[in-house]
Design an enzyme around this catalytic site. Structure first.
Site, mmCIF file in Angstrom:
data_model
loop_
_atom_site.group_PDB
_atom_site.id
_atom_site.type_symbol
_atom_site.label_atom_id
_atom_site.label_comp_id
_atom_site.label_asym_id
_atom_site.label_seq_id
_atom_site.Cartn_x
_atom_site.Cartn_y
_atom_site.Cartn_z
ATOM 1 N N ARG A 27 -46.007 10.266 17.276
ATOM 2 C CA ARG A 27 -46.780 9.040 17.561
ATOM 3 C C ARG A 27 -47.664 8.604 16.392
ATOM 4 O O ARG A 27 -48.744 8.048 16.587
ATOM 5 C CB ARG A 27 -47.671 9.220 18.804
ATOM 6 C CG ARG A 27 -46.945 9.487 20.105
ATOM 7 C CD ARG A 27 -46.128 8.295 20.560
ATOM 8 N NE ARG A 27 -45.720 8.453 21.931
ATOM 9 C CZ ARG A 27 -44.623 9.091 22.322
ATOM 10 N NH1 ARG A 27 -43.813 9.631 21.422
ATOM 11 N NH2 ARG A 27 -44.336 9.188 23.605
ATOM 12 N N CYS A 79 -48.576 4.881 28.099
ATOM 13 C CA CYS A 79 -49.432 6.059 28.294
ATOM 14 C C CYS A 79 -50.768 5.863 27.595
ATOM 15 O O CYS A 79 -50.822 5.401 26.455
ATOM 16 C CB CYS A 79 -48.750 7.310 27.738
ATOM 17 S SG CYS A 79 -47.464 7.941 28.822
ATOM 18 N N GLU A 117 -53.872 7.110 22.990
ATOM 19 C CA GLU A 117 -52.649 6.576 22.377
ATOM 20 C C GLU A 117 -52.771 5.056 22.184
ATOM 21 O O GLU A 117 -52.281 4.508 21.208
ATOM 22 C CB GLU A 117 -51.422 6.896 23.236
ATOM 23 C CG GLU A 117 -50.143 6.427 22.560
ATOM 24 C CD GLU A 117 -48.869 6.761 23.311
ATOM 25 O OE1 GLU A 117 -48.644 7.942 23.621
ATOM 26 O OE2 GLU A 117 -48.103 5.827 23.578
HETATM 27 P P1 FAD Z 1 -48.637 -3.568 19.557
HETATM 28 O O1 FAD Z 1 -49.002 -3.023 20.887
HETATM 29 O O2 FAD Z 1 -48.614 -5.022 19.388
HETATM 30 O O3 FAD Z 1 -49.617 -2.926 18.458
HETATM 31 C C1 FAD Z 1 -49.860 -1.531 18.451
HETATM 32 C C2 FAD Z 1 -50.286 -1.127 17.025
HETATM 33 O O4 FAD Z 1 -49.191 -1.340 16.148
HETATM 34 C C3 FAD Z 1 -51.445 -1.973 16.482
HETATM 35 O O5 FAD Z 1 -52.223 -1.185 15.620
HETATM 36 C C4 FAD Z 1 -50.741 -3.021 15.675
HETATM 37 O O6 FAD Z 1 -51.562 -3.563 14.663
HETATM 38 C C5 FAD Z 1 -49.600 -2.196 15.089
HETATM 39 N N1 FAD Z 1 -48.459 -3.036 14.713
HETATM 40 C C6 FAD Z 1 -47.731 -3.850 15.490
HETATM 41 N N2 FAD Z 1 -46.768 -4.453 14.767
HETATM 42 C C7 FAD Z 1 -46.904 -3.988 13.509
HETATM 43 C C8 FAD Z 1 -46.213 -4.212 12.288
HETATM 44 N N3 FAD Z 1 -45.184 -5.087 12.195
HETATM 45 N N4 FAD Z 1 -46.630 -3.558 11.187
HETATM 46 C C9 FAD Z 1 -47.670 -2.689 11.227
HETATM 47 N N5 FAD Z 1 -48.357 -2.438 12.349
HETATM 48 C C10 FAD Z 1 -47.972 -3.076 13.466
HETATM 49 N N6 FAD Z 1 -44.595 4.314 23.623
HETATM 50 C C11 FAD Z 1 -43.888 5.405 23.270
HETATM 51 O O7 FAD Z 1 -44.078 5.940 22.163
HETATM 52 N N7 FAD Z 1 -42.950 5.951 24.119
HETATM 53 C C12 FAD Z 1 -42.679 5.397 25.318
HETATM 54 O O8 FAD Z 1 -41.839 5.912 26.059
HETATM 55 C C13 FAD Z 1 -43.395 4.222 25.711
HETATM 56 N N8 FAD Z 1 -43.156 3.643 26.887
HETATM 57 C C14 FAD Z 1 -43.833 2.532 27.234
HETATM 58 C C15 FAD Z 1 -43.555 1.902 28.447
HETATM 59 C C16 FAD Z 1 -44.230 0.750 28.814
HETATM 60 C C17 FAD Z 1 -43.907 0.083 30.131
HETATM 61 C C18 FAD Z 1 -45.211 0.194 27.945
HETATM 62 C C19 FAD Z 1 -45.940 -1.068 28.308
HETATM 63 C C20 FAD Z 1 -45.514 0.810 26.738
HETATM 64 C C21 FAD Z 1 -44.835 1.980 26.373
HETATM 65 N N9 FAD Z 1 -45.103 2.616 25.167
HETATM 66 C C22 FAD Z 1 -44.366 3.709 24.806
HETATM 67 C C23 FAD Z 1 -46.196 2.151 24.297
HETATM 68 C C24 FAD Z 1 -45.783 1.063 23.266
HETATM 69 O O9 FAD Z 1 -44.592 0.409 23.662
HETATM 70 C C25 FAD Z 1 -45.603 1.655 21.875
HETATM 71 O O10 FAD Z 1 -46.832 2.170 21.415
HETATM 72 C C26 FAD Z 1 -45.135 0.643 20.834
HETATM 73 O O11 FAD Z 1 -44.888 1.292 19.615
HETATM 74 C C27 FAD Z 1 -46.107 -0.493 20.566
HETATM 75 O O12 FAD Z 1 -45.446 -1.448 19.758
HETATM 76 P P2 FAD Z 1 -45.830 -2.986 19.801
HETATM 77 O O13 FAD Z 1 -44.881 -3.713 18.909
HETATM 78 O O14 FAD Z 1 -45.932 -3.470 21.179
HETATM 79 O O15 FAD Z 1 -47.249 -2.939 19.082
HETATM 80 N N1 EPU Z 2 -46.606 15.091 35.476
HETATM 81 C C1 EPU Z 2 -47.425 15.386 36.527
HETATM 82 N N2 EPU Z 2 -48.232 14.398 37.019
HETATM 83 C C2 EPU Z 2 -48.240 13.139 36.488
HETATM 84 C C3 EPU Z 2 -47.411 12.857 35.403
HETATM 85 C C4 EPU Z 2 -46.582 13.845 34.895
HETATM 86 O O1 EPU Z 2 -47.454 16.505 37.007
HETATM 87 O O2 EPU Z 2 -48.996 12.304 36.995
HETATM 88 C C5 EPU Z 2 -45.707 16.146 34.964
HETATM 89 C C6 EPU Z 2 -44.244 15.808 35.261
HETATM 90 O O3 EPU Z 2 -43.880 16.225 36.562
HETATM 91 C C7 EPU Z 2 -43.517 16.562 34.172
HETATM 92 C C8 EPU Z 2 -44.512 16.550 32.996
HETATM 93 O O4 EPU Z 2 -45.793 16.227 33.554
HETATM 94 O O5 EPU Z 2 -43.297 17.886 34.559
HETATM 95 C C9 EPU Z 2 -44.142 15.558 31.899
HETATM 96 O O6 EPU Z 2 -44.093 14.244 32.449
HETATM 97 P P1 EPU Z 2 -43.093 13.120 31.891
HETATM 98 O O7 EPU Z 2 -41.701 13.624 31.920
HETATM 99 O O8 EPU Z 2 -43.402 11.839 32.592
HETATM 100 O O9 EPU Z 2 -43.462 13.006 30.361
HETATM 101 P P2 EPU Z 2 -44.821 12.695 29.673
HETATM 102 O O10 EPU Z 2 -45.047 13.733 28.642
HETATM 103 O O11 EPU Z 2 -45.923 12.444 30.648
HETATM 104 C C10 EPU Z 2 -43.762 11.317 27.761
HETATM 105 C C11 EPU Z 2 -44.265 10.174 26.908
HETATM 106 C C12 EPU Z 2 -43.829 8.838 27.497
HETATM 107 C C13 EPU Z 2 -42.316 8.814 27.646
HETATM 108 C C14 EPU Z 2 -41.923 9.962 28.587
HETATM 109 C C15 EPU Z 2 -40.426 10.022 28.848
HETATM 110 C C16 EPU Z 2 -46.378 10.777 25.829
HETATM 111 C C17 EPU Z 2 -47.858 10.648 25.867
HETATM 112 N N3 EPU Z 2 -45.721 10.198 26.850
HETATM 113 O O12 EPU Z 2 -44.483 11.279 28.973
HETATM 114 O O13 EPU Z 2 -44.212 7.851 26.545
HETATM 115 O O14 EPU Z 2 -41.889 7.573 28.167
HETATM 116 O O15 EPU Z 2 -42.357 11.210 27.988
HETATM 117 O O16 EPU Z 2 -39.753 10.480 27.745
HETATM 118 O O17 EPU Z 2 -45.828 11.366 24.903
HETATM 119 C C18 EPU Z 2 -45.970 6.376 25.921
HETATM 120 O O18 EPU Z 2 -46.085 7.075 24.902
HETATM 121 O O19 EPU Z 2 -46.649 5.324 26.107
HETATM 122 C C19 EPU Z 2 -45.005 6.774 26.930
HETATM 123 C C20 EPU Z 2 -44.861 6.126 28.076
#
Ligand code: FAD
Ligand code: EPU
Length: 303
Positions: free
Chosen positions: A180, A227, A298
């Site tokens: 991240r 997250c 995050e």
């Molecule tokens: P923004 O939210 O617009 O900005 C975030 C940061 O990135 C800011 O500092 C911004 O200045 C910078 N930034 C944006 N664009 C650029 C660019 N072109 N150059 C330099 N810096 C830039 N994240 C995960 O890692 N794993 C997941 O599984 C995950 N699941 C998600 C699910 C949902 C439903 C949602 C809403 C979010 C999730 N996220 C997840 C979080 C998010 O999608 C990521 O952090 C993503 O990288 C943010 O990108 P963005 O383009 O939306 O950036």
């Molecule tokens: N869990 C709980 N309670 C909760 C949530 C999770 O007990 O409320 C337990 C689950 O049962 C599981 C473990 O925690 O045993 C891990 O949970 P999960 O599989 O949902 O993964 P996570 O580590 O919570 C990460 C990323 C997500 C990504 C998922 C799926 C981070 C901080 N989060 O979640 O990324 O989508 O894995 O791959 O690394 C994000 O970064 O914004 C994000 C959504």
């Protein structure tokens, strides 16, 4: 700070290079649906980007990792359009080998979900683990977004990065990237990237995407910035789940105003409709006061 001072600057800038400059509520651009007004500069080429970077700025991607202050922002907010939102997936014959496919340039402002759909149809692998992340390519690279199935840096050959000091091209080897975190300095803008892909088939790419997608079935459907906290690593190297820790602190369903810690997954704060940034900040403080392990945010909090 007096919020009216933030919301109503004396004069609105206009652009000499043809960038679109508008005063807009940032709630329109964030997946959480929260955020006050700012001067939004939509830039389509390097001349416009240089002009936009000539005063204090922030770069906005898909808005999917942001909690923007209700009062709005003093800085301009830059959005990438035009050539920064173009996709060239033609393979570069100089750089590609049968094992490693290198594309042309893909703009930092390209939405990641659509890009992944194209890669799936072409049968190009390496980025399957980022499926379901509602980012732009530049934002996904900036924070090395990913899941346990893979991350943005798995599929990067090189990046173009712009800042007020100029534009340079770097490779992942030049950056101290990790979980991240891309190691790219703040406010250096990822304008475009070349992708490093693996030859596969549409079916196999889809299979891998399905596996990554299945892992997020338990995530909430409401508006959210993803997250709240990174999964913490203990000094011995063990990685804990932030969601699990918040859940164990019995905080699921806790509510401040119209923001709530999701009952489905405790590391998500959701907007039930009409939530404010202040509501989200209050829930983040509640979590930190109740979980015994240090949790690193995050999200980005603007400002
Ligand atoms: P923004 O939210 O617009 O900005 C975030 C940061 O990135 C800011 O500092 C911004 O200045 C910078 N930034 C944006 N664009 C650029 C660019 N072109 N150059 C330099 N810096 C830039 N994240 C995960 O890692 N794993 C997941 O599984 C995950 N699941 C998600 C699910 C949902 C439903 C949602 C809403 C979010 C999730 N996220 C997840 C979080 C998010 O999608 C990521 O952090 C993503 O990288 C943010 O990108 P963005 O383009 O939306 O950036
Ligand atoms: N869990 C709980 N309670 C909760 C949530 C999770 O007990 O409320 C337990 C689950 O049962 C599981 C473990 O925690 O045993 C891990 O949970 P999960 O599989 O949902 O993964 P996570 O580590 O919570 C990460 C990323 C997500 C990504 C998922 C799926 C981070 C901080 N989060 O979640 O990324 O989508 O894995 O791959 O690394 C994000 O970064 O914004 C994000 C959504």
């Amino acid at each position: 700070m007096n919020s009216s001072a933030v919301n109503k600057p004396a004069t609105l800038s206009s652009s000499e290079t043809g960038a679109r400059v508008e005063r807009l509520p940032l709630s329109r651009f964030t997946t959480l649906g929260v955020g006050g007004e700012a001067e939004v500069w939509t830039v389509g080429n390097h001349a416009q980007l240089r002009e936009a970077m000539s005063a204090p700025y922030r770069i906005l991607g898909g808005g999917s990792n942001l909690v923007v202050a209700d009062e709005g922002l003093m800085e301009r907010v830059i959005r990438l359009g035009g050539e920064f939102a173009a996709t060239d997936l033609e393979l570069d014959p100089q750089l590609s080998t049968p094992e490693q496919l290198i594309t042309g340039w893909v703009g930092g402002g390209v939405p990641l979900p659509g890009l992944l759909r194209k890669l799936q149809r072409l049968g190009y692998g390496n980025l399957e683990g980022t499926v379901g992340i509602p980012a732009q390519l530049g934002g996904a690279i900036w924070m090395n977004a990913g899941t346990r199935f893979g991350e943005a840096f798995d599929g990067l050959h090189s990046l173009e990065i712009a800042s007020p000091e100029g534009t340079r091209t770097v490779t992942p080897l030049d950056l101290p990237w990790s979980y991240r975190d891309s190691g790219i300095p703040r406010n250096h803008i990822v304008t475009r990237a070349r992708l490093k892909l693996r030859p596969s088939t549409p079916e196999l790419v889809q299979e891998k995407m399905d596996a990554a997608d299945t892992a997020r079935k338990g995530q909430p459907k409401n508006r959210t910035p993803g997250c709240a906290f990174k999964n913490p690593t203990l000094p011995g190297g063990e990685r804990l789940g932030a969601g699990k820790l918040i859940d164990e602190a019995r905080l699921k369903g806790s509510r401040v105003g119209n923001a709530m810690i999701a009952p489905e997954h405790a590391n998500f704060i959701v907007n039930l409709g009409g939530a404010s940034a202040a509501d989200v900040h209050a829930l983040l403080a509640l979590i930190r006061s109740r979980v015994g392990v240090h949790l690193e945010l995050e999200y980005e909090l603007w400002p």
